[in-house]
Design a protein around this motif. Structure first.
Motif, PDB file in Angstrom:
ATOM      1  N   ALA A 106       0.816  -1.215   0.000  1.00 25.42           N
ATOM      2  CA  ALA A 106       0.000   0.000   0.000  1.00 25.42           C
ATOM      3  C   ALA A 106       0.850   1.267   0.000  1.00 25.42           C
ATOM      4  N   ASP A 107       1.954   1.271   0.729  1.00 23.66           N
ATOM      5  CA  ASP A 107       2.790   2.474   0.798  1.00 23.66           C
ATOM      6  C   ASP A 107       3.449   2.771  -0.546  1.00 23.66           C
ATOM      7  N   ALA A 108       3.923   1.727  -1.212  1.00 27.26           N
ATOM      8  CA  ALA A 108       4.548   1.928  -2.523  1.00 27.26           C
ATOM      9  C   ALA A 108       3.526   2.461  -3.527  1.00 27.26           C
ATOM     10  N   TRP A 109       2.312   1.884  -3.494  1.00 27.96           N
ATOM     11  CA  TRP A 109       1.261   2.382  -4.393  1.00 27.96           C
ATOM     12  C   TRP A 109       0.893   3.826  -4.050  1.00 27.96           C
ATOM     13  N   LYS A 110       0.873   4.158  -2.794  1.00 35.75           N
ATOM     14  CA  LYS A 110       0.546   5.522  -2.374  1.00 35.75           C
ATOM     15  C   LYS A 110       1.522   6.525  -2.988  1.00 35.75           C
ATOM     16  N   ASN A 111       2.808   6.220  -2.924  1.00 38.91           N
ATOM     17  CA  ASN A 111       3.817   7.127  -3.473  1.00 38.91           C
ATOM     18  C   ASN A 111       3.701   7.230  -4.989  1.00 38.91           C
ATOM     19  N   LYS A 112       3.486   6.090  -5.646  1.00 37.97           N
ATOM     20  CA  LYS A 112       3.384   6.077  -7.106  1.00 37.97           C
ATOM     21  C   LYS A 112       2.157   6.853  -7.579  1.00 37.97           C
ATOM     22  N   ILE A 113       1.015   6.608  -6.939  1.00 38.61           N
ATOM     23  CA  ILE A 113      -0.224   7.275  -7.358  1.00 38.61           C
ATOM     24  C   ILE A 113      -0.152   8.767  -7.077  1.00 38.61           C
ATOM     25  N   ARG A 114       0.481   9.144  -5.961  1.00 39.27           N
ATOM     26  CA  ARG A 114       0.624  10.568  -5.665  1.00 39.27           C
ATOM     27  C   ARG A 114       1.430  11.276  -6.755  1.00 39.27           C
ATOM     28  N   GLN A 115       2.524  10.641  -7.190  1.00 43.34           N
ATOM     29  CA  GLN A 115       3.338  11.241  -8.255  1.00 43.34           C
ATOM     30  C   GLN A 115       2.513  11.402  -9.534  1.00 43.34           C
ATOM     31  N   ASN A 116       1.758  10.373  -9.895  1.00 39.31           N
ATOM     32  CA  ASN A 116       0.926  10.452 -11.097  1.00 39.31           C
ATOM     33  C   ASN A 116      -0.150  11.525 -10.957  1.00 39.31           C
ATOM     34  N   ARG A 117      -0.769  11.567  -9.799  1.00 38.05           N
ATOM     35  CA  ARG A 117      -1.820  12.564  -9.573  1.00 38.05           C
ATOM     36  C   ARG A 117      -1.268  13.979  -9.694  1.00 38.05           C
ATOM     37  N   ASP A 118      -0.119  14.213  -9.082  1.00 40.53           N
ATOM     38  CA  ASP A 118       0.451  15.559  -9.119  1.00 40.53           C
ATOM     39  C   ASP A 118       0.811  15.983 -10.538  1.00 40.53           C
ATOM     40  N   ALA A 119       1.146  14.998 -11.380  1.00 34.69           N
ATOM     41  CA  ALA A 119       1.523  15.315 -12.761  1.00 34.69           C
ATOM     42  C   ALA A 119       0.319  15.472 -13.681  1.00 34.69           C
ATOM     43  N   LEU A 120      -0.787  14.826 -13.355  1.00 28.96           N
ATOM     44  CA  LEU A 120      -1.879  14.689 -14.320  1.00 28.96           C
ATOM     45  C   LEU A 120      -3.129  15.486 -14.018  1.00 28.96           C
ATOM     46  N   VAL A 121      -3.331  15.875 -12.762  1.00 30.40           N
ATOM     47  CA  VAL A 121      -4.538  16.637 -12.446  1.00 30.40           C
ATOM     48  C   VAL A 121      -4.170  17.912 -11.706  1.00 30.40           C
ATOM     49  N   MET A 122      -5.079  18.883 -11.775  1.00 27.07           N
ATOM     50  CA  MET A 122      -4.847  20.167 -11.126  1.00 27.07           C
ATOM     51  C   MET A 122      -4.905  20.009  -9.601  1.00 27.07           C
ATOM     52  N   PRO A 123      -4.151  20.834  -8.866  1.00 31.26           N
ATOM     53  CA  PRO A 123      -4.290  20.843  -7.400  1.00 31.26           C
ATOM     54  C   PRO A 123      -5.741  21.150  -7.029  1.00 31.26           C
ATOM     55  N   PHE A 124      -6.290  20.395  -6.108  1.00 35.83           N
ATOM     56  CA  PHE A 124      -7.730  20.459  -5.839  1.00 35.83           C
ATOM     57  C   PHE A 124      -8.076  20.950  -4.440  1.00 35.83           C
ATOM     58  N   GLU A 125      -7.071  21.105  -3.570  1.00 33.08           N
ATOM     59  CA  GLU A 125      -7.357  21.408  -2.169  1.00 33.08           C
ATOM     60  C   GLU A 125      -8.152  22.704  -2.012  1.00 33.08           C
ATOM     61  N   ASN A 126      -7.904  23.675  -2.876  1.00 31.06           N
ATOM     62  CA  ASN A 126      -8.556  24.984  -2.753  1.00 31.06           C
ATOM     63  C   ASN A 126      -9.531  25.252  -3.897  1.00 31.06           C
ATOM     64  N   ALA A 127     -10.135  24.197  -4.414  1.00 25.52           N
ATOM     65  CA  ALA A 127     -11.009  24.361  -5.586  1.00 25.52           C
ATOM     66  C   ALA A 127     -12.185  25.290  -5.305  1.00 25.52           C
ATOM     67  N   PHE A 128     -12.791  25.177  -4.123  1.00 23.10           N
ATOM     68  CA  PHE A 128     -13.942  26.034  -3.820  1.00 23.10           C
ATOM     69  C   PHE A 128     -13.543  27.512  -3.831  1.00 23.10           C
ATOM     70  N   GLU A 129     -12.407  27.815  -3.200  1.00 24.19           N
ATOM     71  CA  GLU A 129     -11.930  29.196  -3.182  1.00 24.19           C
ATOM     72  C   GLU A 129     -11.648  29.696  -4.594  1.00 24.19           C
ATOM     73  N   GLU A 130     -11.061  28.839  -5.425  1.00 20.89           N
ATOM     74  CA  GLU A 130     -10.733  29.238  -6.789  1.00 20.89           C
ATOM     75  C   GLU A 130     -11.991  29.476  -7.618  1.00 20.89           C
ATOM     76  N   ILE A 131     -13.004  28.648  -7.432  1.00 20.65           N
ATOM     77  CA  ILE A 131     -14.266  28.869  -8.146  1.00 20.65           C
ATOM     78  C   ILE A 131     -14.875  30.205  -7.735  1.00 20.65           C
ATOM     79  N   ALA A 132     -14.926  30.449  -6.431  1.00 25.17           N
ATOM     80  CA  ALA A 132     -15.493  31.720  -5.950  1.00 25.17           C
ATOM     81  C   ALA A 132     -14.722  32.912  -6.497  1.00 25.17           C
ATOM     82  N   GLU A 133     -13.416  32.756  -6.623  1.00 25.88           N
ATOM     83  CA  GLU A 133     -12.568  33.874  -7.050  1.00 25.88           C
ATOM     84  C   GLU A 133     -12.791  34.244  -8.515  1.00 25.88           C
ATOM     85  N   ILE A 134     -13.112  33.248  -9.361  1.00 21.17           N
ATOM     86  CA  ILE A 134     -13.277  33.563 -10.790  1.00 21.17           C
ATOM     87  C   ILE A 134     -14.694  34.013 -11.145  1.00 21.17           C
TER      88      ILE A 134
END
Length: 517
Positions: free
Chosen positions: A342-370
């Motif tokens: 599980a730990d190895a998959w966690k690191n691998k998937i995190r790397q793929n996620r960071d490369a392939l999708v936009m940062p999402f933690e502040n999506a609500f704030e970003e929507i409100a801002e635009i």
């Protein structure tokens, strides 16, 4: 304080909104299609926007009311679809892109659609989602758009979309890279989950109405065997079965539930949200459903796409959120690997996620801002802004086909259907090419996309279609369309165009020879 009154006509909510100060932007959050639980993020977004001073209006229809939750919005409406165009007090509608064709939205409003499922970066090719440009003013995609892709998108879609066929007043359609808002909700909920250690395996098949290559209807063929295998091979785990919400009442799902009713470790997940199920799942099993991506990138745990109906030389192939497998033995091995490592998959998937999708933690704030800029029709440099063409600026049919011919084969059926519907629905040549590419690159069980093409083709071919499946298309009908297009070229003395059509017809006859009687 939340308004407990429910407005049931456009007139009544229009009157209520008309007495509000002009300064506050009025945001309508609309749900008609409940297939993929869009309220999971739209309802928290309503609460957030309300806290930021926006006026929020939750709008459902008789078909969706009671099946989704927009209770965090300040005002509540249940409106028939024919009431939606009469709403004149809403500045921006925020919707799932699954609802962009559900209703005709007011021309005075701006429509912001969000991709209904998590989409990783699609690579160096024009995105196949631009049919949304006919019905939306802006589309929130969940992947970054590099500069070289930006150029390709603009070059391909220039002269492609007909402004006269759009329901929107502005001739600019903006693609807006933005963190996927559902992941904002899911990851926060998972952080506070009471399940410190995952205790389950999730089986979440795609909707039954999808074509069989994507898993649709395969639940009848493989569903029991998959669940039985998971229960037998993982005796310390629960098995959570999560069908699509509208599939809960179909015979296949009822039969599966009845089959395992006595099994204490079998859990039917009929909840609208995913957070609790995701938090307790060690490995997810799906087929082609986007839920696999949402699970993997939200939890950083392995998701397995299981497609036992496919024959592959390789037993296992990788994708950014996990693996695809094609037989039961490899399925079990892959799940065991996902749990053990599980730990190895966690690191691998995190790397793929960071490369392939936009940062999402502040999506609500970003929507409100635009939203203020979006309301005024302002665009931003990081957006891809596509201009819908006036009829005189459109590419001609041959130019459109030439653009599509240069792209990978798997995208041609979709794009050729878009070219017909959204550029020139009077073109027998474009309809012939749409049928041609579908017959050549898709199976007969595929539908030829959903976007009004059945009605347009029925009129153009003088034949009644409801939903067009490729098995309904006789190759002779395609030949006839090509021949009629060729005759039109000759009558117009378009020699170059006639040569092109002759080449396309010859290619079609090679792929689908005339049957000798």
């Amino acid at each position: 304080m939340q308004n407990s009154h429910i407005f049931r006509s456009a007139k009544s909510i229009n009157e209520e909104l008309s007495i509000l100060p002009d300064a506050a932007l009025r945001i309508g959050l609309f749900i008609h299609n409940t297939d993929v639980s869009q309220d999971e993020w739209l309802n928290p977004l309503a609460a957030y926007l309300k806290s930021r001073g926006f006026v929020t209006i939750g709008i459902t229809t008789p078909a969706s009311s009671g099946k989704c939750d927009l209770s965090e919005a300040e005002f509540q409406c249940i409106l028939e679809l024919n009431e939606i165009p009469k709403l004149n007090g809403i500045d921006i509608f925020i919707i799932s892109d699954m609802d962009c064709r559900s209703a005709i939205f007011p021309a005075t409003s701006r429509i912001l659609g969000c991709c209904h499922g998590l989409e990783p970066y699609p690579g160096e090719k024009p995105m196949p989602y631009i049919d949304l440009g006919a019905t939306l003013d802006g589309w929130l995609c969940s992947f970054p758009i590099p500069d070289k892709s930006r150029h390709l998108i603009d070059e391909f879609w220039s002269g492609f979309l007909n402004q006269n066929l759009s329901t929107r007043a502005s001739n600019i359609f903006s693609i807006i890279p933005m963190g996927y808002p559902r992941m904002t909700v899911l990851t926060e909920a998972i952080k506070h989950s009471p399940f410190s250690t995952p205790d389950s395996i999730l089986y979440a098949p795609v909707a039954s109405w999808h074509v069989q290559e994507w898993g649709g209807k395969r639940i009848k063929e493989y569903g029991k065997e998959i669940i039985r295998t998971l229960l037998a091979e993982f005796p310390d785990m629960n098995v959570i079965f999560r069908p699509y919400r509208h599939d809960l009442e179909i015979p296949e799902v009822k039969e599966i539930c009845a089959c395992f009713a006595a099994e204490k470790r079998f859990i039917l997940d009929a909840t609208p949200g995913r957070a609790e199920t995701f938090s307790r799942t060690a490995v997810a099993v799906s087929d082609f459903s986007r839920i696999a991506k949402s699970f993997s990138f939200s939890t950083l745990r392995l998701a397995v796409n299981f497609q036992p109906w496919r024959e592959k030389e390789q037993k296992i192939t990788n994708w950014p959120g996990g693996v695809s497998v094609y037989d039961f033995e490899t399925l079990v091995a892959a799940i065991k690997d996902g749990i053990k490592n599980a730990d190895a998959w966690k690191n691998k998937i995190r790397q793929n996620r960071d490369a392939l999708v936009m940062p999402f933690e502040n999506a609500f704030e970003e929507i409100a801002e635009i939203l203020p800029d979006f309301h005024k029709g302002k665009t931003r440099p990081e957006w891809v802004n596509i201009k819908r063409a006036e009829p005189g600026q459109l590419n001609n049919d041959i130019e459109l086909i030439n653009k599509i011919q240069k792209l990978p084969d798997d995208g041609k059926p979709y794009l050729s259907a878009c070219a017909f519907v959204y550029s020139n629905p009077e073109s027998k040549l474009l309809l012939a090419y749409a049928f041609h590419t579908g017959l050549a690159y898709l199976s007969k069980s595929h539908i030829i996309f959903y976007y009004y093409i059945d009605k347009i083709a029925s009129r153009l071919m003088n034949k009644k279609f409801n939903t067009i499946y490729y098995h309904e298309i006789d190759p002779d009908e395609v030949r006839t369309l090509y021949q009629e297009a060729l005759n039109e070229m000759k009558i117009a003395h378009n020699i170059e165009g006639a040569k092109w059509v002759e080449k396309l017809l010859a290619s079609f006859n090679k792929d689908f020879p005339v049957q000798q009687v």
